[in-house]
Scaffold this motif. Structure first.
Motif, mmCIF file in Angstrom:
data_model
loop_
_atom_site.group_PDB
_atom_site.id
_atom_site.type_symbol
_atom_site.label_atom_id
_atom_site.label_comp_id
_atom_site.label_asym_id
_atom_site.label_seq_id
_atom_site.Cartn_x
_atom_site.Cartn_y
_atom_site.Cartn_z
ATOM 1 N N ASP A 320 0.807 -1.217 0.000
ATOM 2 C CA ASP A 320 0.000 0.000 0.000
ATOM 3 C C ASP A 320 0.843 1.272 0.000
ATOM 4 O O ASP A 320 0.313 2.381 0.046
ATOM 5 N N ASP A 333 -8.539 -5.371 4.893
ATOM 6 C CA ASP A 333 -8.690 -4.485 3.744
ATOM 7 C C ASP A 333 -9.998 -4.780 3.021
ATOM 8 O O ASP A 333 -10.446 -5.927 2.935
ATOM 9 N N ALA A 334 -10.598 -3.719 2.480
ATOM 10 C CA ALA A 334 -11.857 -3.898 1.769
ATOM 11 C C ALA A 334 -11.714 -4.852 0.593
ATOM 12 O O ALA A 334 -12.653 -5.587 0.256
ATOM 13 N N SER A 335 -10.538 -4.882 -0.048
ATOM 14 C CA SER A 335 -10.331 -5.793 -1.178
ATOM 15 C C SER A 335 -10.371 -7.253 -0.750
ATOM 16 O O SER A 335 -10.596 -8.143 -1.570
ATOM 17 N N ALA A 336 -10.145 -7.486 0.559
ATOM 18 C CA ALA A 336 -10.235 -8.854 1.099
ATOM 19 C C ALA A 336 -11.569 -9.098 1.777
ATOM 20 O O ALA A 336 -11.722 -10.066 2.523
ATOM 21 N N ASP A 389 -10.958 2.865 4.937
ATOM 22 C CA ASP A 389 -10.980 2.707 3.487
ATOM 23 C C ASP A 389 -12.078 1.723 3.141
ATOM 24 O O ASP A 389 -11.941 0.504 3.358
ATOM 25 N N LYS A 440 -13.508 7.820 -5.580
ATOM 26 C CA LYS A 440 -13.819 6.603 -6.338
ATOM 27 C C LYS A 440 -15.231 6.092 -6.097
ATOM 28 O O LYS A 440 -15.930 5.724 -7.031
#
Length: 668
Positions: A320, A333-336, A389, A440
């Motif tokens: 990051d 993390d939001a991606s996880a 995030d 985003k």
């Protein structure tokens, strides 16, 4: 406007003192102790801001043989960064004495001591006595204060310009292809002077008892500035018997060895056994992130359970971009997929962050947490107190104290939805106190309610950058220092557009409307900024009070390069009180329009409306329309603040009128 200042320079650079030396001001029995909220009469902000357990007293209202500094609203001065823009400077041997207004067994002192000549800070003693007895000594430090130079600042007072090709400016929003800055005097633009220290007094003292803060005669600090004292009656430690106690997994409550591994084992065990994690009283060393998911972690209370860590330099940058790590409780993390069902309460987080590195994840709380709660934490000396995030949803953040941050107090970044930040106290953030940043993905359906934000050194008290259907209500915001306002509504930083509605209701701002050094003009206490997109959502500003504004109360603006591209429309002001403006009630530097209903103003320093539109000055009138819906009363020496300027939207463009310092706010 400055009556007296202490120039913000370190030991070895000299210090200029000003103000009135007082000999034992406020002798015993003369008057009851003065209690304030954000350095203002509490009756003027009833029902707004956080309901906190401590009582605030300003040093300039106490008994002292030191020197009062201020008032001053000039950036880069010790007085300007003080609560209420005043403080007391003590030389070695001098004191300031507070009379307790209520029973208390704990105090917090907000202070400043000089930097070391080469940066990095010093430590210095401060003696504390109650009723002339019960002496203890606090160790003050400037290790977490004193930044210099251009954004993102440095700890080195002897540094050359960080960006010699920039204007002398505070942010990267000014393009690099501008006039290079001239030679500078070092240290250049010192700032972020204050820190605070807490102390349990060991017993409960009564209302009327005297707490004296004395700088010892042998102090190595040439001067010590005392800003304020918070006093509090702290309850006994919270005990949770049936829990995964971190001590059982090897945590060290004396802080001699790292307890991160023990915390991780306790969390894993608690999840298997469906228990809470309990952190009993103690100081625990933790030098990395503690990952939390589907777990409840309770401390004994933020005065008793302290999780403290060093900032650690990484051997190689993290994916990051972080080049450091440190203490913090992070959701996945939001991606996880993020974390869910996380509940954190009753402890303090103390970091070791002394510089601003924007890529670093060295925040007190971070990651993504949905269906979660954070309650009763005390966070200081991290980069950002809480940075989320998203995407994530349904987070409740309540009853926390966040102080002495290098950057934001709290930031909802990217797709945070249906979440509430309520009854939190934020002081001395190095950037926005509270922010929603819809980069985003839009932040949507969130509420910032009944929070207090004081003395953000840079940027805004509360900032909303894009988003949908959000609410800012019942907050108290005081003393933004520079490059920002009490409340900003901004289309900037790559944020998604404002859509749906934005409600800004029943907030009070105090001593806002700072000077914008980049533009060389005054700002509003509330500031709408169309930099990257139109602002055209349904925006309702209702029931807000703008008190003691340094310049304007309300500002709507675009930037010069985009002034003919973007507009601000559909903004509605209703039931507003403006008590004191250095210049105008409204400053419009954009095309578009807004409506005004029952906006009452008094003690207005200049013409009520500064209407430049988008600076094309057409003969038909300004490109910004002010719609008078009635009931807009009051003004200043120039007459009613709005009536003469509505039709045909008269051009009254004077960005830099003389500033008339308003009188102190009073009951309406």
């Amino acid at each position: 406007m400055a009556v007296a200042t202490v120039t913000a320079v370190a030991v070895g650079f000299g210090v200029a003192l000003g103000g009135t030396a007082l000999a034992d001001k406020g002798a015993a029995g003369a008057s009851p102790p003065m209690v304030t909220r954000a350095a203002i009469d509490p009756s003027l902000v009833t029902g707004r801001g956080a309901d906190v357990g401590f009582v605030e007293q300003e040093a300039e209202d106490a008994t002292t043989n030191g020197t009062i500094i201020g008032p001053d609203r000039t950036a880069y001065t010790l007085a300007a960064e003080a609560s209420g823009r005043k403080a007391v400077t003590l030389a070695p041997g001098q004191y300031v004495e507070f009379t307790l207004p209520k029973a208390a067994n704990a105090i917090t002192v907000r202070y400043s001591v000089p930097d070391a000549p080469g940066g990095g800070g010093i430590t210095a003693p401060l003696d504390v006595t109650v009723n002339g007895r019960s002496r203890s000594t606090m160790t003050l430090t400037s290790r977490y204060a004193w930044l210099y130079n251009q954004y993102p600042f440095t700890n080195d007072p002897n540094a050359d310009l960080l960006h010699p090709d920039w204007w002398i400016t505070e942010c990267s929003c000014v393009p690099a292809a501008t006039t290079p800055a001239p030679a500078i005097t070092k240290p250049f633009r010192p700032n972020h002077f204050y820190d605070e220290q807490r102390l349990l007094l060991g017993r409960t003292y009564r209302a009327g008892d005297k707490v004296r803060l004395t700088v010892p005669a042998g102090s190595n600090a040439a001067w010590t500035v005392i800003d304020l004292l918070d006093s509090e009656l702290v309850g006994p430690p919270h005990v949770r018997v049936v829990a995964a106690n971190v001590l059982a997994f090897g945590a060290d409550p004396l802080g001699r060895r790292d307890s991160a591994g023990a915390f991780g084992k306790a969390i894993a065990f608690a999840k298997r056994q469906h228990l809470r994690v309990y952190i009993p009283p103690g100081t625990y060393q933790v030098n990395r992130h503690i990952i939390v998911d589907d777990v409840t972690i309770e401390g004994a209370g933020s005065w008793y359970t302290i999780v403290r860590g060093r900032e650690v330099t990484l051997g190689t940058p993290a994916p990051d971009g972080s080049v450091h790590t440190g203490v913090g409780f992070y959701g996945k993390d939001a991606s996880a997929g993020g974390s869910r069902n996380v509940h954190l309460s009753g402890f303090a987080i103390e970091g070791d962050v002394r510089e601003r590195v924007d890529t670093d994840q060295v925040n007190g709380i971070g990651g993504a947490m949905s269906d979660s709660t954070i309650d009763g934490l005390h966070i200081r000396h991290t980069k950002v107190g809480m940075w989320f995030d998203g995407p994530m949803t349904n987070l409740r953040i309540t009853n926390n104290v966040i102080v002495d941050q290098i950057a934001d107090g709290l930031n909802f970044h990217t797709g945070v939805t249906n979440s509430v930040v309520s009854n939190n106290f934020i002081r001395n953030s190095g950037d926005d106190g509270l922010a929603m940043w819809s980069e985003k993905t839009a932040d949507a359906g969130n509420t910032f309610d009944h929070n207090t934000v004081q003395t953000p050194v840079l940027a805004n008290g509360i900032a909303i950058y894009g988003g949908t259907d959000n609410t800012v209500s019942n907050n108290l915001i005081a003393d933004p220092i520079r490059e920002g306002s009490a409340i900003q509504v901004g289309s900037r930083f790559g944020a998604e557009a404002f859509t749906g509605h934005l409600r800004i209701a029943n907030n009070t701002t105090v001593r806002a409307g700072t000077y914008e050094l980049n533009w060389n003009i005054g700002l509003g206490a509330i500031w709408f900024y169309a930099l990257e997109k139109n602002i055209d959502a349904d925006i309702q500003v209702v029931g807000d009070h703008f008190l003691d504004n340094t310049h304007n109360a309300i500002m709507l603006v675009s930037d010069w390069p985009v002034k003919d591209l973007y507009s601000i429309t559909n903004v509605h002001f209703k039931d507003i009180r403006v008590d004191g403006t250095g210049t105008s009630v409204v400053s419009a530097r954009v095309k578009g329009g807004a409506s005004f209903e029952n906006v009452d103003a008094r003690n207005v320093g200049a013409v009520g409306v500064n209407n430049c539109g988008s600076f094309n000055f057409p003969p038909t009138g300004s490109e910004f329309s002010l719609t008078d819906l009635g009931g807009n009363d009051g003004g200043g020496t120039t007459g009613p603040w709005l009536a003469p300027w509505v039709l045909p939207n008269t051009i009254t463009c004077d960005d830099r009128p003389p500033v008339v310092a308003p009188p102190a706010p009073s009951p309406w």
